[in-house]
Scaffold this motif. Sequence first.
Motif, PDB file in Angstrom:
ATOM      1  N   CYS A  98       0.834  -1.279  -0.188  1.00 27.58           N
ATOM      2  CA  CYS A  98      -0.023  -0.223   0.085  1.00 27.58           C
ATOM      3  C   CYS A  98       0.911   1.229   0.016  1.00 27.58           C
ATOM      4  CB  CYS A  98      -0.998   0.036   1.184  1.00 27.58           C
ATOM      5  SG  CYS A  98      -1.770   1.524   1.436  1.00 27.58           S
ATOM      6  N   ASP A  99       0.490   2.234  -0.782  1.00 27.88           N
ATOM      7  CA  ASP A  99       1.288   3.558  -0.809  1.00 27.88           C
ATOM      8  C   ASP A  99       0.200   4.627  -0.372  1.00 27.88           C
ATOM      9  OD1 ASP A  99      -0.475   3.970  -3.047  1.00 27.88           O
ATOM     10  OD2 ASP A  99       1.374   4.443  -4.405  1.00 27.88           O
ATOM     11  N   GLY A 100      -1.118   4.306  -0.164  1.00 27.96           N
ATOM     12  CA  GLY A 100      -2.051   5.415   0.477  1.00 27.96           C
ATOM     13  C   GLY A 100      -2.913   5.684  -0.769  1.00 27.96           C
ATOM     14  N   SER A 101      -2.932   5.107  -1.799  1.00 26.67           N
ATOM     15  CA  SER A 101      -3.733   5.351  -3.102  1.00 26.67           C
ATOM     16  C   SER A 101      -5.040   5.062  -2.965  1.00 26.67           C
ATOM     17  CB  SER A 101      -3.162   4.800  -4.344  1.00 26.67           C
ATOM     18  OG  SER A 101      -1.721   5.236  -4.742  1.00 26.67           O
ATOM     19  N   HIS A 102      -5.559   4.142  -1.956  1.00 25.45           N
ATOM     20  CA  HIS A 102      -6.539   3.638  -1.774  1.00 25.45           C
ATOM     21  C   HIS A 102      -7.781   4.493  -1.067  1.00 25.45           C
ATOM     22  CE1 HIS A 102      -4.762   2.942   2.146  1.00 25.45           C
ATOM     23  NE2 HIS A 102      -5.738   3.231   2.643  1.00 25.45           N
ATOM     24  N   LYS A 103      -7.151   5.622  -0.674  1.00 26.78           N
ATOM     25  CA  LYS A 103      -7.879   6.852   0.021  1.00 26.78           C
ATOM     26  C   LYS A 103      -8.955   7.207  -0.756  1.00 26.78           C
ATOM     27  CE  LYS A 103      -4.546   8.137   3.767  1.00 26.78           C
ATOM     28  NZ  LYS A 103      -3.244   8.120   3.517  1.00 26.78           N
ATOM     29  N   GLY A 104     -10.196   7.299   0.141  1.00 22.76           N
ATOM     30  CA  GLY A 104     -11.262   7.586  -0.776  1.00 22.76           C
ATOM     31  C   GLY A 104     -12.064   6.561  -1.178  1.00 22.76           C
ATOM     32  N   SER A 105     -11.664   5.218  -1.403  1.00 25.07           N
ATOM     33  CA  SER A 105     -12.238   4.165  -2.082  1.00 25.07           C
ATOM     34  C   SER A 105     -12.705   3.236  -0.810  1.00 25.07           C
ATOM     35  CB  SER A 105     -11.377   3.407  -2.992  1.00 25.07           C
ATOM     36  OG  SER A 105     -10.344   2.570  -1.962  1.00 25.07           O
ATOM     37  N   GLU A 106     -13.434   2.084  -1.133  1.00 26.07           N
ATOM     38  CA  GLU A 106     -13.891   1.572  -0.250  1.00 26.07           C
ATOM     39  C   GLU A 106     -12.763   0.242   0.558  1.00 26.07           C
ATOM     40  OE1 GLU A 106     -15.883  -0.591  -3.847  1.00 26.07           O
ATOM     41  OE2 GLU A 106     -14.760   1.119  -3.373  1.00 26.07           O
ATOM     42  N   PHE A 107     -11.578   0.390  -0.370  1.00 21.69           N
ATOM     43  CA  PHE A 107     -10.834  -0.657  -0.020  1.00 21.69           C
ATOM     44  C   PHE A 107      -9.650  -0.216   1.178  1.00 21.69           C
ATOM     45  CE2 PHE A 107     -11.730  -1.475  -4.510  1.00 21.69           C
ATOM     46  CZ  PHE A 107     -11.674  -2.920  -4.573  1.00 21.69           C
ATOM     47  N   ASN A 108      -9.165  -1.083   1.775  1.00 19.10           N
ATOM     48  CA  ASN A 108      -7.959  -0.900   2.981  1.00 19.10           C
ATOM     49  C   ASN A 108      -7.145  -1.735   2.506  1.00 19.10           C
ATOM     50  OD1 ASN A 108      -9.363   1.388   4.554  1.00 19.10           O
ATOM     51  ND2 ASN A 108     -10.855  -0.172   4.746  1.00 19.10           N
ATOM     52  N   PRO A 109      -5.924  -1.464   2.969  1.00 16.66           N
ATOM     53  CA  PRO A 109      -4.777  -2.520   3.082  1.00 16.66           C
ATOM     54  C   PRO A 109      -4.906  -3.582   3.991  1.00 16.66           C
ATOM     55  CG  PRO A 109      -4.107  -0.503   4.042  1.00 16.66           C
ATOM     56  CD  PRO A 109      -5.270  -0.323   3.459  1.00 16.66           C
ATOM     57  N   VAL A 110      -4.293  -4.880   3.913  1.00 19.85           N
ATOM     58  CA  VAL A 110      -4.374  -6.056   4.738  1.00 19.85           C
ATOM     59  C   VAL A 110      -2.944  -5.859   5.209  1.00 19.85           C
ATOM     60  CG1 VAL A 110      -4.425  -8.425   4.571  1.00 19.85           C
ATOM     61  CG2 VAL A 110      -5.953  -7.212   3.203  1.00 19.85           C
ATOM     62  N   LYS A 111      -3.075  -6.038   6.775  1.00 18.40           N
ATOM     63  CA  LYS A 111      -1.869  -6.014   7.494  1.00 18.40           C
ATOM     64  C   LYS A 111      -1.152  -7.536   7.686  1.00 18.40           C
ATOM     65  CE  LYS A 111      -0.475  -4.659  12.103  1.00 18.40           C
ATOM     66  NZ  LYS A 111      -1.100  -4.342  13.391  1.00 18.40           N
ATOM     67  N   TYR A 112      -0.003  -7.593   7.473  1.00 15.24           N
ATOM     68  CA  TYR A 112       0.554  -8.822   7.772  1.00 15.24           C
ATOM     69  C   TYR A 112       1.802  -8.727   8.621  1.00 15.24           C
ATOM     70  CZ  TYR A 112       3.624 -12.915   6.662  1.00 15.24           C
ATOM     71  OH  TYR A 112       4.578 -13.869   6.701  1.00 15.24           O
ATOM     72  N   GLU A 113       1.997  -9.569   9.460  1.00  7.01           N
ATOM     73  CA  GLU A 113       3.270  -9.534  10.109  1.00  7.01           C
ATOM     74  C   GLU A 113       4.144 -10.630  10.112  1.00  7.01           C
ATOM     75  OE1 GLU A 113       0.728  -6.997  13.858  1.00  7.01           O
ATOM     76  OE2 GLU A 113       1.956  -8.652  14.553  1.00  7.01           O
ATOM     77  N   ALA A 114       5.010 -10.513   9.567  1.00  6.21           N
ATOM     78  CA  ALA A 114       6.005 -11.735   9.179  1.00  6.21           C
ATOM     79  C   ALA A 114       6.525 -12.143  10.611  1.00  6.21           C
ATOM     80  CB  ALA A 114       7.094 -11.381   8.264  1.00  6.21           C
ATOM     81  N   THR A 115       6.167 -13.572  10.628  1.00  4.23           N
ATOM     82  CA  THR A 115       6.991 -14.450  11.901  1.00  4.23           C
ATOM     83  C   THR A 115       8.339 -15.107  11.727  1.00  4.23           C
ATOM     84  OG1 THR A 115       5.556 -16.298  11.315  1.00  4.23           O
ATOM     85  CG2 THR A 115       4.682 -14.813  12.867  1.00  4.23           C
ATOM     86  N   ALA A 116       8.439 -15.070  10.175  1.00  6.19           N
ATOM     87  CA  ALA A 116       9.804 -15.582   9.840  1.00  6.19           C
ATOM     88  C   ALA A 116      10.483 -14.893   8.697  1.00  6.19           C
ATOM     89  CB  ALA A 116       9.755 -17.182   9.512  1.00  6.19           C
TER      90      ALA A 116
END
Length: 79
Positions: free
Chosen positions: A36-54
């Motif tokens: 995500c670079d913030g381009s979704h702002k104003g749309s119904e989309f949101n980024p999906v968070k992922y935390e790497a465990t390895a």
Amino acid sequence: MSEAIRASDTPFSVEVESGQTYYWCACGKSSQQPFCDGSHKGSEFNPVKYEATASEKKYFCGCKRTGNSPFCDGSHKQS
Ligand code: FES
């Protein structure tokens, strides 16, 4: 709900680092795919968070049609 933009016809391979947090672009508009670079702002989309465990190579979805976000599930092979 509008459809996400198909950012790529193939997944993005990324060497993720253990302990790092990533935000996968769900809308397809980011110029920093697959993240995500913030381009979704104003749309119904949101980024999906992922935390790497390895620290390892991961395949992030590029077509934005995956049913297993943020990762590729092979959906890009369907039209
Ligand atoms: Fe696509 Fe943020 S730019 S979800």
